[in-house]
Design a protein around this motif. Structure first.
Motif, PDB file in Angstrom:
ATOM      1  N   PHE A 284      11.991  -0.498   3.646  1.00  0.00           N
ATOM      2  CA  PHE A 284      10.840  -1.372   3.892  1.00  0.00           C
ATOM      3  C   PHE A 284      11.035  -2.715   3.173  1.00  0.00           C
ATOM      4  O   PHE A 284      10.814  -3.777   3.756  1.00  0.00           O
ATOM      5  CB  PHE A 284       9.549  -0.689   3.419  1.00  0.00           C
ATOM      6  CG  PHE A 284       8.367  -1.604   3.365  1.00  0.00           C
ATOM      7  CD1 PHE A 284       7.646  -1.909   4.505  1.00  0.00           C
ATOM      8  CD2 PHE A 284       7.967  -2.159   2.153  1.00  0.00           C
ATOM      9  CE1 PHE A 284       6.544  -2.766   4.451  1.00  0.00           C
ATOM     10  CE2 PHE A 284       6.885  -3.013   2.089  1.00  0.00           C
ATOM     11  CZ  PHE A 284       6.173  -3.318   3.241  1.00  0.00           C
ATOM     12  N   LEU A 285      11.451  -2.661   1.909  1.00  0.00           N
ATOM     13  CA  LEU A 285      11.670  -3.896   1.146  1.00  0.00           C
ATOM     14  C   LEU A 285      12.746  -4.767   1.789  1.00  0.00           C
ATOM     15  O   LEU A 285      12.607  -5.990   1.849  1.00  0.00           O
ATOM     16  CB  LEU A 285      12.051  -3.568  -0.302  1.00  0.00           C
ATOM     17  CG  LEU A 285      10.944  -2.964  -1.152  1.00  0.00           C
ATOM     18  CD1 LEU A 285      11.507  -2.476  -2.484  1.00  0.00           C
ATOM     19  CD2 LEU A 285       9.823  -3.971  -1.372  1.00  0.00           C
TER      20      LEU A 285
ATOM     21  N   SER B  85       1.719   6.393  -3.826  1.00  0.00           N
ATOM     22  CA  SER B  85       2.068   6.839  -2.479  1.00  0.00           C
ATOM     23  C   SER B  85       2.698   5.688  -1.689  1.00  0.00           C
ATOM     24  O   SER B  85       2.518   4.517  -2.023  1.00  0.00           O
ATOM     25  CB  SER B  85       0.837   7.347  -1.736  1.00  0.00           C
ATOM     26  OG  SER B  85       0.001   6.277  -1.371  1.00  0.00           O
ATOM     27  N   ALA B  86       3.389   6.060  -0.623  1.00  0.00           N
ATOM     28  CA  ALA B  86       4.053   5.072   0.221  1.00  0.00           C
ATOM     29  C   ALA B  86       3.042   4.128   0.879  1.00  0.00           C
ATOM     30  O   ALA B  86       3.270   2.920   0.956  1.00  0.00           O
ATOM     31  CB  ALA B  86       4.894   5.777   1.281  1.00  0.00           C
ATOM     32  N   ASP B  87       1.924   4.669   1.350  1.00  0.00           N
ATOM     33  CA  ASP B  87       0.916   3.820   1.990  1.00  0.00           C
ATOM     34  C   ASP B  87       0.327   2.812   1.012  1.00  0.00           C
ATOM     35  O   ASP B  87       0.167   1.636   1.344  1.00  0.00           O
ATOM     36  CB  ASP B  87      -0.198   4.673   2.595  1.00  0.00           C
ATOM     37  CG  ASP B  87       0.262   5.446   3.823  1.00  0.00           C
ATOM     38  OD1 ASP B  87       1.283   5.050   4.442  1.00  0.00           O
ATOM     39  OD2 ASP B  87      -0.371   6.460   4.163  1.00  0.00           O
ATOM     40  N   GLU B  88      -0.002   3.281  -0.191  1.00  0.00           N
ATOM     41  CA  GLU B  88      -0.527   2.367  -1.213  1.00  0.00           C
ATOM     42  C   GLU B  88       0.504   1.296  -1.551  1.00  0.00           C
ATOM     43  O   GLU B  88       0.164   0.135  -1.745  1.00  0.00           O
ATOM     44  CB  GLU B  88      -0.877   3.126  -2.493  1.00  0.00           C
ATOM     45  CG  GLU B  88      -2.128   3.947  -2.443  1.00  0.00           C
ATOM     46  CD  GLU B  88      -2.330   4.678  -3.752  1.00  0.00           C
ATOM     47  OE1 GLU B  88      -3.250   4.295  -4.499  1.00  0.00           O
ATOM     48  OE2 GLU B  88      -1.555   5.620  -4.027  1.00  0.00           O
ATOM     49  N   PHE B  89       1.762   1.707  -1.626  1.00  0.00           N
ATOM     50  CA  PHE B  89       2.820   0.763  -1.945  1.00  0.00           C
ATOM     51  C   PHE B  89       2.861  -0.374  -0.941  1.00  0.00           C
ATOM     52  O   PHE B  89       2.904  -1.551  -1.307  1.00  0.00           O
ATOM     53  CB  PHE B  89       4.182   1.465  -1.989  1.00  0.00           C
ATOM     54  CG  PHE B  89       5.326   0.506  -2.040  1.00  0.00           C
ATOM     55  CD1 PHE B  89       5.652  -0.139  -3.226  1.00  0.00           C
ATOM     56  CD2 PHE B  89       6.058   0.214  -0.903  1.00  0.00           C
ATOM     57  CE1 PHE B  89       6.698  -1.047  -3.270  1.00  0.00           C
ATOM     58  CE2 PHE B  89       7.097  -0.685  -0.932  1.00  0.00           C
ATOM     59  CZ  PHE B  89       7.425  -1.323  -2.124  1.00  0.00           C
ATOM     60  N   ARG B  90       2.843  -0.047   0.334  1.00  0.00           N
ATOM     61  CA  ARG B  90       2.922  -1.089   1.367  1.00  0.00           C
ATOM     62  C   ARG B  90       1.745  -2.060   1.263  1.00  0.00           C
ATOM     63  O   ARG B  90       1.914  -3.266   1.414  1.00  0.00           O
ATOM     64  CB  ARG B  90       2.996  -0.446   2.748  1.00  0.00           C
ATOM     65  CG  ARG B  90       4.331   0.210   3.019  1.00  0.00           C
ATOM     66  CD  ARG B  90       4.372   0.850   4.412  1.00  0.00           C
ATOM     67  NE  ARG B  90       5.625   1.533   4.635  1.00  0.00           N
ATOM     68  CZ  ARG B  90       5.836   2.823   4.352  1.00  0.00           C
ATOM     69  NH1 ARG B  90       4.859   3.572   3.869  1.00  0.00           N
ATOM     70  NH2 ARG B  90       7.013   3.364   4.577  1.00  0.00           N
ATOM     71  N   ARG B  91       0.563  -1.541   1.008  1.00  0.00           N
ATOM     72  CA  ARG B  91      -0.626  -2.395   0.871  1.00  0.00           C
ATOM     73  C   ARG B  91      -0.526  -3.288  -0.363  1.00  0.00           C
ATOM     74  O   ARG B  91      -0.704  -4.497  -0.294  1.00  0.00           O
ATOM     75  CB  ARG B  91      -1.890  -1.534   0.796  1.00  0.00           C
ATOM     76  CG  ARG B  91      -3.182  -2.343   0.690  1.00  0.00           C
ATOM     77  CD  ARG B  91      -4.392  -1.444   0.567  1.00  0.00           C
ATOM     78  NE  ARG B  91      -4.356  -0.569  -0.591  1.00  0.00           N
ATOM     79  CZ  ARG B  91      -4.660  -0.969  -1.840  1.00  0.00           C
ATOM     80  NH1 ARG B  91      -5.003  -2.209  -2.073  1.00  0.00           N
ATOM     81  NH2 ARG B  91      -4.621  -0.114  -2.847  1.00  0.00           N
TER      82      ARG B  91
ATOM     83  N   TYR C 228       2.135  -4.109  -2.054  1.00  0.00           N
ATOM     84  CA  TYR C 228       3.262  -5.036  -1.955  1.00  0.00           C
ATOM     85  C   TYR C 228       2.813  -6.343  -1.305  1.00  0.00           C
ATOM     86  O   TYR C 228       3.122  -7.425  -1.781  1.00  0.00           O
ATOM     87  CB  TYR C 228       4.418  -4.409  -1.172  1.00  0.00           C
ATOM     88  CG  TYR C 228       5.565  -5.368  -0.991  1.00  0.00           C
ATOM     89  CD1 TYR C 228       6.488  -5.564  -2.011  1.00  0.00           C
ATOM     90  CD2 TYR C 228       5.700  -6.106   0.181  1.00  0.00           C
ATOM     91  CE1 TYR C 228       7.524  -6.469  -1.870  1.00  0.00           C
ATOM     92  CE2 TYR C 228       6.732  -7.014   0.336  1.00  0.00           C
ATOM     93  CZ  TYR C 228       7.643  -7.191  -0.687  1.00  0.00           C
ATOM     94  OH  TYR C 228       8.659  -8.113  -0.544  1.00  0.00           O
ATOM     95  N   ALA C 229       2.071  -6.223  -0.212  1.00  0.00           N
ATOM     96  CA  ALA C 229       1.597  -7.413   0.499  1.00  0.00           C
ATOM     97  C   ALA C 229       0.616  -8.218  -0.342  1.00  0.00           C
ATOM     98  O   ALA C 229       0.651  -9.443  -0.340  1.00  0.00           O
ATOM     99  CB  ALA C 229       0.949  -7.002   1.820  1.00  0.00           C
ATOM    100  N   GLU C 230      -0.238  -7.544  -1.089  1.00  0.00           N
ATOM    101  CA  GLU C 230      -1.245  -8.229  -1.904  1.00  0.00           C
ATOM    102  C   GLU C 230      -0.647  -8.877  -3.144  1.00  0.00           C
ATOM    103  O   GLU C 230      -1.038  -9.968  -3.529  1.00  0.00           O
ATOM    104  CB  GLU C 230      -2.328  -7.242  -2.334  1.00  0.00           C
ATOM    105  CG  GLU C 230      -3.198  -6.763  -1.210  1.00  0.00           C
ATOM    106  CD  GLU C 230      -4.221  -5.735  -1.682  1.00  0.00           C
ATOM    107  OE1 GLU C 230      -4.574  -5.727  -2.867  1.00  0.00           O
ATOM    108  OE2 GLU C 230      -4.658  -4.928  -0.839  1.00  0.00           O
TER     109      GLU C 230
ATOM    110  N   LEU D  61       5.104  -4.151  -9.851  1.00  0.00           N
ATOM    111  CA  LEU D  61       4.489  -3.085  -9.064  1.00  0.00           C
ATOM    112  C   LEU D  61       5.212  -1.792  -9.413  1.00  0.00           C
ATOM    113  O   LEU D  61       6.423  -1.684  -9.217  1.00  0.00           O
ATOM    114  CB  LEU D  61       4.596  -3.373  -7.559  1.00  0.00           C
ATOM    115  CG  LEU D  61       4.051  -2.307  -6.613  1.00  0.00           C
ATOM    116  CD1 LEU D  61       2.616  -1.919  -6.960  1.00  0.00           C
ATOM    117  CD2 LEU D  61       4.154  -2.787  -5.174  1.00  0.00           C
ATOM    118  N   ILE D  62       4.470  -0.830  -9.964  1.00  0.00           N
ATOM    119  CA  ILE D  62       5.018   0.465 -10.341  1.00  0.00           C
ATOM    120  C   ILE D  62       4.677   1.457  -9.236  1.00  0.00           C
ATOM    121  O   ILE D  62       3.523   1.566  -8.836  1.00  0.00           O
ATOM    122  CB  ILE D  62       4.416   0.953 -11.676  1.00  0.00           C
ATOM    123  CG1 ILE D  62       4.620  -0.090 -12.774  1.00  0.00           C
ATOM    124  CG2 ILE D  62       5.017   2.302 -12.068  1.00  0.00           C
ATOM    125  CD1 ILE D  62       3.758   0.147 -14.002  1.00  0.00           C
ATOM    126  N   VAL D  63       5.689   2.189  -8.778  1.00  0.00           N
ATOM    127  CA  VAL D  63       5.489   3.175  -7.723  1.00  0.00           C
ATOM    128  C   VAL D  63       5.936   4.529  -8.268  1.00  0.00           C
ATOM    129  O   VAL D  63       7.127   4.818  -8.349  1.00  0.00           O
ATOM    130  CB  VAL D  63       6.305   2.831  -6.459  1.00  0.00           C
ATOM    131  CG1 VAL D  63       5.923   3.767  -5.321  1.00  0.00           C
ATOM    132  CG2 VAL D  63       6.112   1.381  -6.058  1.00  0.00           C
TER     133      VAL D  63
END
Length: 116
Positions: A82-83, A49-55, A57-59, A21-23
Motif C-alpha cells: 500500500f505504501l 489494524s490495516a483499515d485504521e492504518f490506511r485512514r 496514513y491519509a490524515e 505512525l505506529i502500527v
C-alpha cells in the motif's frame, strides 16, 4: 484500538516536521514506542489494524512509520505494498516477533518496492 497516551491526528500540531505512525495491535508496544518518539519531538498517532492504518496514513502523512508485520485485518507486507502504491517517502521501521529470516524477507520486499 484506542491509543493510550498518544495524540490522534486531529490533535497533532499542523505541519509538525516529525510525524510518527505506529502500527501494532499490542497497546503496550504502542505506548513504549510513542513515549520514546514523543520524548525526541515526534507527533505520534497509533493504530492496530490495516483499515485504521490506511485512514490514519491519509490524515497524518507520516514521516516515519513503525510497522509490525502481524496486525489485525492484514499484514505488514500488504501495508508495505500500500505504501509503495502511495509512493510514500516515509521511513519504515519494521518490527516483529517473527524470525530474523522473515524480517529480512520483508525488508527486501520493502526495498524492492522503493520504500526507505
Amino acid at each position: 484500538m484506542e491509543p493510550t497516551g498518544k495524540q490522534q491526528p486531529d490533535r497533532l500540531p499542523n505541519r509538525a516536521p516529525n510525524r510518527l505512525l505506529i502500527v501494532d495491535d499490542e497497546d503496550q508496544i504502542c505506548a513504549v514506542v510513542a513515549a520514546v518518539a514523543e520524548e525526541v519531538g515526534f507527533a505520534v498517532a497509533a493504530c492496530g489494524s490495516a483499515d485504521e492504518f490506511r485512514r490514519l496514513y491519509a490524515e497524518l502523512d507520516p514521516t516515519v512509520i513503525v510497522l509490525d508485520l502481524s496486525i489485525r485485518g492484514g499484514d505488514g507486507v500488504e501495508l508495505m505494498r500500500f505504501l509503495a502504491e502511495q509512493e510514500s517517502r516515509a521511513g519504515v521501521v519494521l518490527m516483529s516477533g517473527a524470525e530474523m529470516r522473515t524480517l529480512s524477507a520483508a525488508e527486501r520486499v520493502g526495498a524492492a518496492s522503493g520504500l526507505t
